[in-house]
Design a protein around this motif. Structure first.
Motif, PDB file in Angstrom:
ATOM      1  N   GLU A  12       0.839  -1.205   0.000  1.00 48.70           N
ATOM      2  CA  GLU A  12       0.000   0.000   0.000  1.00 48.70           C
ATOM      3  C   GLU A  12       0.871   1.250   0.000  1.00 48.70           C
ATOM      4  O   GLU A  12       2.007   1.237   0.450  1.00 48.70           O
ATOM      5  CB  GLU A  12      -0.915   0.005   1.243  1.00 48.70           C
ATOM      6  N   VAL A  13       0.283   2.336  -0.502  1.00 48.82           N
ATOM      7  CA  VAL A  13       1.012   3.601  -0.551  1.00 48.82           C
ATOM      8  C   VAL A  13       0.052   4.729  -0.189  1.00 48.82           C
ATOM      9  O   VAL A  13      -1.147   4.640  -0.455  1.00 48.82           O
ATOM     10  CB  VAL A  13       1.609   3.775  -1.969  1.00 48.82           C
ATOM     11  N   GLU A  14       0.585   5.743   0.476  1.00 48.02           N
ATOM     12  CA  GLU A  14      -0.224   6.940   0.750  1.00 48.02           C
ATOM     13  C   GLU A  14       0.359   8.086  -0.076  1.00 48.02           C
ATOM     14  O   GLU A  14       1.469   8.539   0.171  1.00 48.02           O
ATOM     15  CB  GLU A  14      -0.192   7.291   2.245  1.00 48.02           C
ATOM     16  N   ASN A  15      -0.408   8.491  -1.073  1.00 50.34           N
ATOM     17  CA  ASN A  15       0.050   9.569  -1.943  1.00 50.34           C
ATOM     18  C   ASN A  15      -0.358  10.922  -1.376  1.00 50.34           C
ATOM     19  O   ASN A  15      -1.482  11.091  -0.898  1.00 50.34           O
ATOM     20  CB  ASN A  15      -0.597   9.436  -3.328  1.00 50.34           C
ATOM     21  N   HIS A  16       0.564  11.871  -1.437  1.00 51.68           N
ATOM     22  CA  HIS A  16       0.249  13.267  -1.100  1.00 51.68           C
ATOM     23  C   HIS A  16       0.556  14.105  -2.342  1.00 51.68           C
ATOM     24  O   HIS A  16       1.696  14.084  -2.810  1.00 51.68           O
ATOM     25  CB  HIS A  16       1.128  13.774   0.042  1.00 51.68           C
ATOM     26  N   THR A  17      -0.438  14.818  -2.864  1.00 52.99           N
ATOM     27  CA  THR A  17      -0.156  15.661  -4.031  1.00 52.99           C
ATOM     28  C   THR A  17      -0.293  17.138  -3.696  1.00 52.99           C
ATOM     29  O   THR A  17      -1.174  17.546  -2.936  1.00 52.99           O
ATOM     30  CB  THR A  17      -1.064  15.349  -5.234  1.00 52.99           C
ATOM     31  N   TYR A  18       0.603  17.903  -4.315  1.00 47.93           N
ATOM     32  CA  TYR A  18       0.712  19.340  -4.082  1.00 47.93           C
ATOM     33  C   TYR A  18       0.602  20.044  -5.433  1.00 47.93           C
ATOM     34  O   TYR A  18       1.339  19.707  -6.366  1.00 47.93           O
ATOM     35  CB  TYR A  18       2.090  19.705  -3.520  1.00 47.93           C
ATOM     36  N   CYS A  19      -0.304  21.015  -5.541  1.00 49.18           N
ATOM     37  CA  CYS A  19      -0.418  21.815  -6.763  1.00 49.18           C
ATOM     38  C   CYS A  19       0.483  23.037  -6.618  1.00 49.18           C
ATOM     39  O   CYS A  19       0.372  23.793  -5.649  1.00 49.18           O
ATOM     40  CB  CYS A  19      -1.882  22.248  -6.932  1.00 49.18           C
ATOM     41  N   LEU A  20       1.362  23.222  -7.564  1.00 50.93           N
ATOM     42  CA  LEU A  20       2.344  24.311  -7.470  1.00 50.93           C
ATOM     43  C   LEU A  20       2.066  25.385  -8.513  1.00 50.93           C
ATOM     44  O   LEU A  20       1.715  25.069  -9.648  1.00 50.93           O
ATOM     45  CB  LEU A  20       3.748  23.774  -7.752  1.00 50.93           C
ATOM     46  N   MET A  21       2.242  26.629  -8.127  1.00 50.66           N
ATOM     47  CA  MET A  21       2.094  27.741  -9.077  1.00 50.66           C
ATOM     48  C   MET A  21       3.202  28.748  -8.834  1.00 50.66           C
ATOM     49  O   MET A  21       3.657  28.920  -7.702  1.00 50.66           O
ATOM     50  CB  MET A  21       0.748  28.457  -8.848  1.00 50.66           C
ATOM     51  N   ASP A  22       3.586  29.440  -9.905  1.00 46.46           N
ATOM     52  CA  ASP A  22       4.511  30.560  -9.729  1.00 46.46           C
ATOM     53  C   ASP A  22       3.797  31.612  -8.893  1.00 46.46           C
ATOM     54  O   ASP A  22       2.659  31.982  -9.191  1.00 46.46           O
ATOM     55  CB  ASP A  22       4.881  31.155 -11.089  1.00 46.46           C
TER      56      ASP A  22
END
Ligand code: FES
Ligand SMILES: [Fe+2]
Length: 417
Positions: free
Chosen positions: A309-319
């Motif tokens: 199993e994996v726990e994904n963390h996603t981050y949206c990046l902007m300038d």
């Protein structure tokens, strides 16, 4: 455990057991996750004094704090008394953290600040200076990206990033002011081994026309071509892209895409790495995947939760310098494409979980995976793209980056024995 037999990258053969074996997983936590520089988050998540967030290093819960305005510290998020998870929130602002079990409390610089019954129960004998939070010994930043390692003797972060630093710089440092994370961190679990996700992020352009055929059909992404590159930047890091960047479809035209096109046309040649903007897909060893396309830019950290199993963390990046309406439009595009509700992400997730389901079989485990694509094809990047660019480049459809990822993994699993 003979990792040289399990990971025969020079022949393009890798044993399926590295994704399923409990013993290998425990060694991986020790030799990879307790040794490497790991991504904790971004300093834009800690804007004010007293801000904090929680994340993971391997399976260890970590509390990251901003102390006295400018110091960023990371601690094991575990009460020293009986190990209760000290902070159970994702993020917030506070200078004192109180344990929910018996209320020992700690200041955000890790000191044990308060112990109920200090006089009555402990007769004042408990040495509070010895029972502060366990601090992660090394924390360093790369253009706002916060990394940490448990290895006191680790090389500096910039050396760890090695050849990747010059390319990563073009992702997070191409506009004045750098980048910021917008609108929180998306977190979810899927039944997959973390390495399958990292290997896909590092170099798998081969799956796009098939796995993501449906998003092509509805116009979210243009039909993939076969021209492009995979760059293995050393130390297990890699990225790749179609020629000219990953093209978007016609279904949604974002203002960010227009902006990227304009940016590309004005880039100067004095930084040879500019040619690679946007970088496409990639992975910083071990578990920081990223996407940098004409539509979105994101980080995805795949925290292991056992081999299965994996726990994904996603981050949206902007300038930071972009206008708010462009940031919000890009955020919507990001949610549509990646993260738990993302159409691409769900397609990848289904594939990963079906692979893992197949690996439960007794007979299935006897056979190897094939990583032969483009074996021996690579050339130094400077030969093809000029300048003094580091790394090796292979074709767009090539498994150069996956082999480099597993070679590095194998070396760590062997060297740190
Ligand atoms: S476990 Fe934290 S105070 Fe007892
Ligand atoms: Fe994918």
């Amino acid at each position: 455990m003979n990792f040289k037999d399990l990971v025969r990258v020079d022949e393009g053969l890798i044993s399926r057991s590295i994704y399923t074996d409990d013993q290998i997983y425990q060694l991986e936590l020790e030799r990879v996750f307790a040794k490497c520089w790991l991504y904790l988050g971004h300093d834009s998540q800690l804007k004010n004094d007293g801000d904090y967030f929680t994340t993971y290093m391997g399976e260890d819960s970590i509390l990251v704090t901003r102390v006295d305005g400018d110091r960023i510290k990371a601690f094991l998020n575990s009460c020293r008394h009986r190990g209760m998870k000290l902070c159970r929130s994702d993020a917030g602002n506070q200078k004192i953290f109180m344990c929910p079990y018996h209320a020992w409390s700690y200041s955000n610089d890790g000191r044990l600040a308060g112990v109920p019954g200090y006089e009555n129960a402990y007769q004042g004998k408990l040495d509070k200076t010895k029972w502060g939070l366990v601090e992660v010994p090394r924390v360093e930043l790369f253009h706002g990206m916060i990394f940490a390692t448990w290895d006191q003797n680790a090389e500096p972060l910039l050396e760890y990033l090695g050849g990747m630093a010059v390319y990563l710089d073009r992702v997070v440092n191409r506009m004045e002011g750098g980048v910021e994370v917008i609108s929180g961190v998306q977190k979810w679990r899927i039944p997959a081994n973390w390495k399958l996700i990292a290997d896909n992020a590092a170099g798998d352009s081969y799956h796009v026309p098939v796995t993501h055929g449906s998003v092509v059909d509805i116009g979210l992404r243009a039909r993939p071509g076969r021209q492009g590159h995979q760059v293995s930047a050393g130390k297990g890091h890699g990225f790749g892209s179609e020629a000219g960047g990953i093209p978007q479809g016609n279904a949604v035209r974002s203002p960010y895409a227009n902006f990227i096109e304009k940016l590309r046309s004005t880039l100067s040649d004095d930084q040879p790495a500019n040619k690679f903007i946007p970088l496409g897909h990639g992975n910083i060893f071990p578990n920081l995947g990223f996407l940098d396309t004409a539509r979105i830019r994101m980080f995805r950290v795949s925290h292991p939760r056992g081999p299965w199993e994996v726990e994904n963390h996603t981050y949206c990046l902007m300038d930071k310098a972009l206008p708010d309406d462009m940031k919000m439009a890009t955020r919507r595009d990001f949610i549509l494409s990646f993260g738990p509700s993302g159409m691409f992400e769900q397609e990848d997730g289904e594939i990963m979980s079906e692979i893992m389901a197949g690996l439960r079989g007794h007979v299935s485990k006897r056979y190897e995976f094939n990583f032969e694509m483009g074996l021996g094809d690579e050339k130094p990047v400077k030969e093809t793209s000029g300048g003094d660019l580091p790394g090796y480049v292979g074709r767009y459809w090539s498994e150069i980056n996956q082999r480099a990822f597993y070679r590095h993994w194998r070396d760590l699993m062997t060297a740190n024995a």
